[in-house]
Motif scaffolding. Structure first.
Motif, PDB file in Angstrom:
ATOM      1  N   ALA A  10       0.828  -1.197   0.000  1.00 56.57           N
ATOM      2  CA  ALA A  10       0.000   0.000   0.000  1.00 56.57           C
ATOM      3  C   ALA A  10       0.867   1.254   0.000  1.00 56.57           C
ATOM      4  O   ALA A  10       0.579   2.232  -0.717  1.00 56.57           O
ATOM      5  CB  ALA A  10      -0.930  -0.002   1.218  1.00 56.57           C
ATOM      6  N   PHE A  11       1.930   1.229   0.777  1.00 57.33           N
ATOM      7  CA  PHE A  11       2.837   2.376   0.792  1.00 57.33           C
ATOM      8  C   PHE A  11       3.506   2.550  -0.571  1.00 57.33           C
ATOM      9  O   PHE A  11       3.612   3.671  -1.079  1.00 57.33           O
ATOM     10  CB  PHE A  11       3.902   2.208   1.867  1.00 57.33           C
ATOM     11  CG  PHE A  11       4.937   3.299   1.831  1.00 57.33           C
ATOM     12  CD1 PHE A  11       4.672   4.530   2.400  1.00 57.33           C
ATOM     13  CD2 PHE A  11       6.151   3.104   1.180  1.00 57.33           C
ATOM     14  CE1 PHE A  11       5.602   5.556   2.334  1.00 57.33           C
ATOM     15  CE2 PHE A  11       7.083   4.125   1.108  1.00 57.33           C
ATOM     16  CZ  PHE A  11       6.809   5.358   1.690  1.00 57.33           C
ATOM     17  N   GLU A  14       1.230   4.191  -3.088  1.00 58.83           N
ATOM     18  CA  GLU A  14       1.074   5.625  -2.833  1.00 58.83           C
ATOM     19  C   GLU A  14       2.331   6.387  -3.244  1.00 58.83           C
ATOM     20  O   GLU A  14       2.254   7.438  -3.895  1.00 58.83           O
ATOM     21  CB  GLU A  14       0.779   5.855  -1.352  1.00 58.83           C
ATOM     22  CG  GLU A  14       0.508   7.307  -1.005  1.00 58.83           C
ATOM     23  CD  GLU A  14       0.188   7.490   0.474  1.00 58.83           C
ATOM     24  OE1 GLU A  14      -0.424   8.520   0.808  1.00 58.83           O
ATOM     25  OE2 GLU A  14       0.560   6.620   1.289  1.00 58.83           O
ATOM     26  N   LEU A  15       3.495   5.848  -2.876  1.00 59.03           N
ATOM     27  CA  LEU A  15       4.756   6.516  -3.181  1.00 59.03           C
ATOM     28  C   LEU A  15       4.975   6.649  -4.686  1.00 59.03           C
ATOM     29  O   LEU A  15       5.394   7.702  -5.177  1.00 59.03           O
ATOM     30  CB  LEU A  15       5.917   5.737  -2.554  1.00 59.03           C
ATOM     31  CG  LEU A  15       7.321   6.293  -2.805  1.00 59.03           C
ATOM     32  CD1 LEU A  15       7.552   7.551  -1.983  1.00 59.03           C
ATOM     33  CD2 LEU A  15       8.389   5.249  -2.489  1.00 59.03           C
ATOM     34  N   GLU A  16       4.687   5.560  -5.405  1.00 57.38           N
ATOM     35  CA  GLU A  16       4.997   5.534  -6.832  1.00 57.38           C
ATOM     36  C   GLU A  16       3.890   6.113  -7.702  1.00 57.38           C
ATOM     37  O   GLU A  16       4.029   6.165  -8.933  1.00 57.38           O
ATOM     38  CB  GLU A  16       5.316   4.097  -7.259  1.00 57.38           C
ATOM     39  CG  GLU A  16       6.557   3.545  -6.568  1.00 57.38           C
ATOM     40  CD  GLU A  16       6.988   2.191  -7.100  1.00 57.38           C
ATOM     41  OE1 GLU A  16       6.261   1.629  -7.956  1.00 57.38           O
ATOM     42  OE2 GLU A  16       8.054   1.693  -6.684  1.00 57.38           O
ATOM     43  N   PRO A  21       1.525  12.823  -0.802  1.00 58.47           N
ATOM     44  CA  PRO A  21       2.457  13.849  -0.323  1.00 58.47           C
ATOM     45  C   PRO A  21       3.890  13.691  -0.827  1.00 58.47           C
ATOM     46  O   PRO A  21       4.733  14.538  -0.543  1.00 58.47           O
ATOM     47  CB  PRO A  21       2.417  13.634   1.201  1.00 58.47           C
ATOM     48  CG  PRO A  21       2.219  12.155   1.338  1.00 58.47           C
ATOM     49  CD  PRO A  21       1.314  11.757   0.201  1.00 58.47           C
ATOM     50  N   TYR A  22       4.184  12.605  -1.556  1.00 62.44           N
ATOM     51  CA  TYR A  22       5.575  12.318  -1.904  1.00 62.44           C
ATOM     52  C   TYR A  22       6.009  12.957  -3.219  1.00 62.44           C
ATOM     53  O   TYR A  22       7.165  13.364  -3.364  1.00 62.44           O
ATOM     54  CB  TYR A  22       5.788  10.798  -1.941  1.00 62.44           C
ATOM     55  CG  TYR A  22       5.389  10.135  -0.653  1.00 62.44           C
ATOM     56  CD1 TYR A  22       6.142  10.300   0.497  1.00 62.44           C
ATOM     57  CD2 TYR A  22       4.218   9.376  -0.572  1.00 62.44           C
ATOM     58  CE1 TYR A  22       5.761   9.716   1.699  1.00 62.44           C
ATOM     59  CE2 TYR A  22       3.828   8.786   0.622  1.00 62.44           C
ATOM     60  CZ  TYR A  22       4.602   8.961   1.751  1.00 62.44           C
ATOM     61  OH  TYR A  22       4.211   8.385   2.929  1.00 62.44           O
ATOM     62  N   VAL A  29      11.097   6.737 -10.072  1.00 60.05           N
ATOM     63  CA  VAL A  29      10.498   5.405  -9.943  1.00 60.05           C
ATOM     64  C   VAL A  29      11.135   4.447 -10.941  1.00 60.05           C
ATOM     65  O   VAL A  29      11.478   3.303 -10.606  1.00 60.05           O
ATOM     66  CB  VAL A  29       8.970   5.473 -10.156  1.00 60.05           C
ATOM     67  CG1 VAL A  29       8.366   4.068 -10.150  1.00 60.05           C
ATOM     68  CG2 VAL A  29       8.321   6.332  -9.082  1.00 60.05           C
ATOM     69  N   GLU A  30      11.341   4.913 -12.160  1.00 58.49           N
ATOM     70  CA  GLU A  30      11.964   4.081 -13.187  1.00 58.49           C
ATOM     71  C   GLU A  30      13.387   3.690 -12.789  1.00 58.49           C
ATOM     72  O   GLU A  30      13.794   2.545 -12.971  1.00 58.49           O
ATOM     73  CB  GLU A  30      11.990   4.837 -14.519  1.00 58.49           C
ATOM     74  CG  GLU A  30      12.609   4.038 -15.662  1.00 58.49           C
ATOM     75  CD  GLU A  30      12.673   4.834 -16.954  1.00 58.49           C
ATOM     76  OE1 GLU A  30      13.326   4.354 -17.899  1.00 58.49           O
ATOM     77  OE2 GLU A  30      12.079   5.929 -17.018  1.00 58.49           O
TER      78      GLU A  30
END
Length: 238
Positions: A10-11, A14-16, A21-22, A29-30
């Motif tokens: 789940a984190f 959201e991060l990617e 908020p990130y 990401v790549e």
């Protein structure tokens, strides 16, 4: 209650996602995915210490500067060793909190646990404080113990550049000019020094569930009980 991996997944989503908020750019990401794929294809995880190997011994300082010896801990019972990247890694912090929650179950089986990171002692103190940890975080200077377990690798320049931009300055976090990290890994070491459980993954977003250690710990506890009974019987016959 979500499993550890479900929480990590789940984190990660959201991060990617690239959103708040990130607000992580797609190029970053790549780069992270590329590094993981290259590390996986290198086969290093398969060459690291495994079940049946004799674990390297170590003496490392905890966050308060006290020397912690693997031999001394193993004299008391089986030892859980969790290698993680550092306080700056949210995946690692999620895992540390999961291990803390499982600590009472481990202690019932006579086990100790330590986390090992190349980061400096002040960063370990921060990690312990922010994650509410009661087990030691040990500083692996220059990543020497991680290397002995076969876990240490060098970050490629294309990813180090993104880390710098994100203010993840590994030379500063680790007091080491080399941009190196350990692959996240978790071990159970029996009192004989033999590795009873090993989980290493080139993908730092994948971590085993804390309860996966319990069969190995129960096996270690049974061996210790049988040995204690054998010693008692031998003493009574002498």
């Amino acid at each position: 209650m979500n499993s550890l991996q479900a929480t990590l997944d789940a984190f990660k989503a959201e991060l990617e996602s690239g959103g708040p908020p990130y607000n992580v750019p797609a190029s970053v990401v790549e780069a992270m995915h590329r590094c993981t794929a290259e590390l996986r294809s290198s086969g290093q995880a398969e060459r690291a210490m495994k079940v049946g190997d004799r674990a390297p011994t170590f003496k490392l300082k905890d966050s308060e500067g006290n020397v912690v010896s693997s031999s001394a801990l193993l004299a008391k019972g089986p030892l859980i060793v969790s290698f993680y990247r550092g306080v700056w890694c949210p995946y690692c912090n999620i895992e540390l909190r999961a291990l803390q929650a499982a600590l009472p179950e481990y202690e019932k089986l006579g086990a100790s646990i330590v986390a090992i990171s190349p980061q400096t002692q002040p960063n370990s103190r921060r990690a312990a404080r922010e994650n509410g940890l009661t087990f030691p975080i040990l500083s692996d200077t220059k990543g020497e113990v991680g290397a002995a377990f076969g876990l240490k690798f060098k970050l490629p320049g294309y990813l180090a550049k993104h880390y710098k931009n994100a203010k993840i300055d590994l030379p500063r976090f680790n007091d080491d000019p080399e941009w190196t990290l350990p692959m996240p890994a978790r071990y159970v070491i029996g009192q004989s020094g033999t590795i009873l459980y090993a989980e290493i993954n080139a993908d730092y977003t994948r971590r085993p569930e804390p309860e996966e250690l319990l069969p190995a710990l129960k096996k270690a506890a049974n061996v210790s009980t049988r040995q204690a009974l054998a010693d008692l019987l031998s003493a009574s016959q002498s």
